[in-house]
Design a protein around this motif. Structure first.
Motif, PDB file in Angstrom:
ATOM      1  N   VAL A 203      73.970  59.800 -20.896  1.00  0.00           N
ATOM      2  CA  VAL A 203      72.637  59.967 -21.466  1.00  0.00           C
ATOM      3  C   VAL A 203      72.372  61.448 -21.733  1.00  0.00           C
ATOM      4  O   VAL A 203      71.864  61.825 -22.796  1.00  0.00           O
ATOM      5  N   GLN A 204      72.793  62.291 -20.790  1.00  0.00           N
ATOM      6  CA  GLN A 204      72.573  63.722 -20.954  1.00  0.00           C
ATOM      7  C   GLN A 204      73.354  64.271 -22.156  1.00  0.00           C
ATOM      8  O   GLN A 204      72.845  65.090 -22.912  1.00  0.00           O
ATOM      9  N   LEU A 205      74.590  63.804 -22.311  1.00  0.00           N
ATOM     10  CA  LEU A 205      75.402  64.247 -23.464  1.00  0.00           C
ATOM     11  C   LEU A 205      74.685  63.910 -24.772  1.00  0.00           C
ATOM     12  O   LEU A 205      74.614  64.734 -25.690  1.00  0.00           O
ATOM     13  N   VAL A 206      74.180  62.691 -24.863  1.00  0.00           N
ATOM     14  CA  VAL A 206      73.513  62.262 -26.092  1.00  0.00           C
ATOM     15  C   VAL A 206      72.217  63.046 -26.297  1.00  0.00           C
ATOM     16  O   VAL A 206      71.893  63.461 -27.407  1.00  0.00           O
ATOM     17  N   ARG A 207      71.488  63.274 -25.188  1.00  0.00           N
ATOM     18  CA  ARG A 207      70.240  64.033 -25.306  1.00  0.00           C
ATOM     19  C   ARG A 207      70.496  65.453 -25.760  1.00  0.00           C
ATOM     20  O   ARG A 207      69.797  65.968 -26.641  1.00  0.00           O
ATOM     21  N   ASP A 208      71.479  66.117 -25.146  1.00  0.00           N
ATOM     22  CA  ASP A 208      71.782  67.491 -25.542  1.00  0.00           C
ATOM     23  C   ASP A 208      72.151  67.548 -27.028  1.00  0.00           C
ATOM     24  O   ASP A 208      71.704  68.420 -27.775  1.00  0.00           O
ATOM     25  N   GLY A 209      72.997  66.588 -27.438  1.00  0.00           N
ATOM     26  CA  GLY A 209      73.417  66.554 -28.834  1.00  0.00           C
ATOM     27  C   GLY A 209      72.244  66.287 -29.760  1.00  0.00           C
ATOM     28  O   GLY A 209      72.085  66.940 -30.801  1.00  0.00           O
ATOM     29  N   GLY A 210      71.413  65.332 -29.393  1.00  0.00           N
ATOM     30  CA  GLY A 210      70.267  64.972 -30.219  1.00  0.00           C
ATOM     31  C   GLY A 210      69.299  66.132 -30.363  1.00  0.00           C
ATOM     32  O   GLY A 210      68.757  66.380 -31.444  1.00  0.00           O
ATOM     33  N   ARG A 211      69.109  66.877 -29.266  1.00  0.00           N
ATOM     34  CA  ARG A 211      68.187  68.008 -29.318  1.00  0.00           C
ATOM     35  C   ARG A 211      68.712  69.071 -30.284  1.00  0.00           C
ATOM     36  O   ARG A 211      67.972  69.594 -31.119  1.00  0.00           O
ATOM     37  N   ARG A 212      70.007  69.359 -30.186  1.00  0.00           N
ATOM     38  CA  ARG A 212      70.575  70.382 -31.094  1.00  0.00           C
ATOM     39  C   ARG A 212      70.498  69.935 -32.552  1.00  0.00           C
ATOM     40  O   ARG A 212      70.164  70.710 -33.443  1.00  0.00           O
ATOM     41  N   MET A 213      70.851  68.700 -32.763  1.00  0.00           N
ATOM     42  CA  MET A 213      70.720  68.094 -34.092  1.00  0.00           C
ATOM     43  C   MET A 213      69.272  68.242 -34.594  1.00  0.00           C
ATOM     44  O   MET A 213      69.020  68.652 -35.732  1.00  0.00           O
ATOM     45  N   GLY A 214      68.325  67.903 -33.734  1.00  0.00           N
ATOM     46  CA  GLY A 214      66.908  67.958 -34.101  1.00  0.00           C
ATOM     47  C   GLY A 214      66.452  69.377 -34.399  1.00  0.00           C
ATOM     48  O   GLY A 214      65.638  69.608 -35.296  1.00  0.00           O
ATOM     49  N   GLU A 215      66.993  70.356 -33.656  1.00  0.00           N
ATOM     50  CA  GLU A 215      66.581  71.740 -33.905  1.00  0.00           C
ATOM     51  C   GLU A 215      67.064  72.221 -35.268  1.00  0.00           C
ATOM     52  O   GLU A 215      66.343  72.924 -35.981  1.00  0.00           O
TER      53      GLU A 215
END
Lengths: 398, 398
Positions: free
Chosen positions: B310-322
């Protein structure tokens, strides 16, 4: 049951003729007929209407190409536009002819934070003076650029962050009443981009970015030859894109925004800190001499070789370039033109921005990408503002 | 000396009629005449030509509106397109009707790194099978999307990073010879964006972004209703925009690129590290079970509540979102659609991307900005590819 909407197609052709004369200069009847792929009879009747409206006039015979001699058509001497560019610290006005050549120009220092009444009064006074000087009774239209978000369809500023008192002020209507002509209002980077497109380096660029580095940072976008405004008219608002390794708190509430680490305000803040801490004795002297530090003093210090000032400009330019590199990958423009007050920082700034863009963008997107300083200076805004209103005036000839 | 270029205006009207029938469905003669503001005589003669070309046909009388009864026109049953979507790990083909409705569809796992011959042979075999099944002798055109940069005008891949052996391969011509029809080649995100525009959530959006998160990350851009390709055709290449606080080295040679910290490849790398280090016992088990870890196993672990995944996906999603937040400030789209293989990560990913965009973009640009997962799935590519070639076929009816 035949349906017909009389006049629509004709109005469109008239608009195209006027735009063609604006952008390509005088044309013979034959040239127009060939360019638009319509008969000379059709061109002739549309030119007749435009002549009756005093929008175009014959200026003489065309060079003979055999056959019946053609005449050359130009925009009429009566076609005059007002272009106004309101900046954070100055107001400029110009009167142009129908081809948007500047016939008269004035620029005055003026703080936009004084509020709409005194600033607009100054802009109208400048315009009236220029019109009087040229003997123009009534302009055909007036375009205005201002440094903040604009509701384009209503002609009013919308919560402009650096313009207290301007929110919702009826700028377009005030100007329209004064000059009794169509008025169009847009933000400053959009009109500067149009100015570059019309008279600057971007003339033939289909897809380009005009990046203004002034008190704040903004970007005008031209896509497929036309200004791109986005869904809510706020496209190009790049000042709040985050930059790497910056923890500066921005006025918008986020940290790390581009505008929090570069632009006129940020540079003044950093220069002041460097002067006060003694890190830059030269900036300290300039502060003592002038009582303030702005980009102008930093430029002076850079020119004098002050290492701290050079470093400030380099750091800012690199961050600016890194944000632009991302936009180059996304938008794949054919040209980037830099304008605004901070271009006075010259080659130190340009070199750093270029370096970051070329380093961080994909090779395919930068192999033919010129990145240059505007050579129109303060005239980009007024020419662009005139162009903006010319679009509206030429679209509905009357 | 009258000049005339016979056929140009007529061809344009024919093209507009075909496009209208494609996008709005069957239309009566009166509707077409009113929509295009031309006389029924003009519409009638153009429809006559299009009928002779077997591109349109009458499908019955229109509902009466008083006066002479109109007939309803549709695209002819003979109009069939092939749409092919080559992905990094699959090949899909479809046959559509003139309105781009999918009549038959096939999808096969296939590694694009095998090189052009076997992959294209598979795609052509799929297409032939579908055409045979539908009793179509010869399609009117074929569109192809592939996961790499394309020289659109020449119909060849240009140095595609994840497609060894494909550089300069004459993909368009190979297909054209096989099916004896016009063929158009573009990159996968562009055709997926067109698919979303035609049949997905983006139907009425003038300015939108289609963001593919698959093995890599890319973006298709629609501006003012049309695909925007940029100067060199590489607009939307957002995988190498730098993200904050990432030191990952990217295949492109820079550090901190979005694609180096998120996307199928990056996620597989991080999951493998988490499995091997024992940080995620569940990923360790999945690795032992399947012998490999991809986004699919990470999705399984996320669904099972594995905190590391979950953390991997969250970190990735946040960077993508930024990164997307910056593009929202720049482009001010009215919609963002997410597609590609990693959408299997579902709401965990979507929530994180949304959060970062809404947090980091200016309020004006996000107040009406939906951000959603594509609901077309693997059909976005084939429908978009068919649409791409339909533009060419309808532009020059013959």
């Amino acid at each position: 049951m035949e349906t017909s909407v009389p006049g629509r197609a004709e109005t469109r052709l008239q608009a195209k003729i006027l735009t063609r004369l604006r952008d390509a200069g005088p044309q013979s009847r034959i040239q127009l007929s060939e360019h638009f792929e319509v008969s000379r009879t059709t061109i002739g009747s549309e030119l007749g209407r435009l002549t009756a409206l005093q929008l175009v006039e014959e200026i003489g015979p065309a060079a003979s190409r055999g056959g019946r001699r053609s005449t050359v058509i130009d925009l009429a001497g009566r076609v005059r536009f007002v272009g106004v560019a309101i900046g954070a610290t100055s107001v400029s006005a110009a009167v142009t002819d129908g081809r948007l050549r500047v016939l008269a120009f004035e620029r005055t220092e003026c703080d936009v934070r004084q509020g709409p009444e005194p600033v607009l009064e100054l802009a109208m006074e400048q315009s009236r003076r220029l019109l009087l000087k040229l003997g123009v009774d009534r302009p055909m239209g007036a375009g205005i650029g201002m440094p903040g978000p604009v509701d384009f369809s209503r002609g009013i500023p919308v919560s402009p962050p650096i313009m207290p008192g301007w929110d919702g002020y009826p700028v377009r209507d005030v100007f329209g009443r004064q000059f009794d002509c169509p008025v169009v209002l847009d933000n400053d980077v959009n009109v500067m981009a149009l100015g570059e497109q019309h008279a600057g380096a971007a003339g033939t660029a289909e897809n380009f970015l005009f990046v203004k580095v002034g008190t704040g940072i903004g970007c005008g976008i031209v896509a497929r030859g036309e200004l791109y405004r986005g869904m809510d008219g706020c496209a190009g608002d790049i000042g709040h894109i985050p930059v790497a390794d910056s923890g500066e708190i921005c006025a918008c509430g986020n940290t790390g925004c581009l505008e929090a680490s570069f632009g006129g305000d940020a540079l003044a803040r950093d220069a002041l800190a460097a002067a006060r801490s003694g890190r830059s004795p030269l900036l300290g002297e300039l502060l003592a001499r002038d009582g303030t530090l702005t980009a102008a003093q930093v430029g002076e210090a850079v020119a004098a070789g002050d290492a701290t000032s050079v470093q400030l400009v380099r750091d800012g330019g690199r961050r600016m370039g890194e944000v632009l590199a991302g936009l180059v990958s996304f938008f794949n423009p054919s040209l980037i033109v830099l304008g605004g007050g901070l271009t006075l920082l010259g080659h130190v700034l340009l070199a750093e921005i270029r370096g970051a863009i070329y380093r961080r963008s994909l090779p395919l997107a930068t192999r033919n990408l010129p990145i240059m300083m505007s050579d129109l200076g303060p005239q980009a805004g007024v020419i662009g503002a005139a162009r903006l209103v010319s679009e509206e005036v030429y679209a509905f000839p009357r």
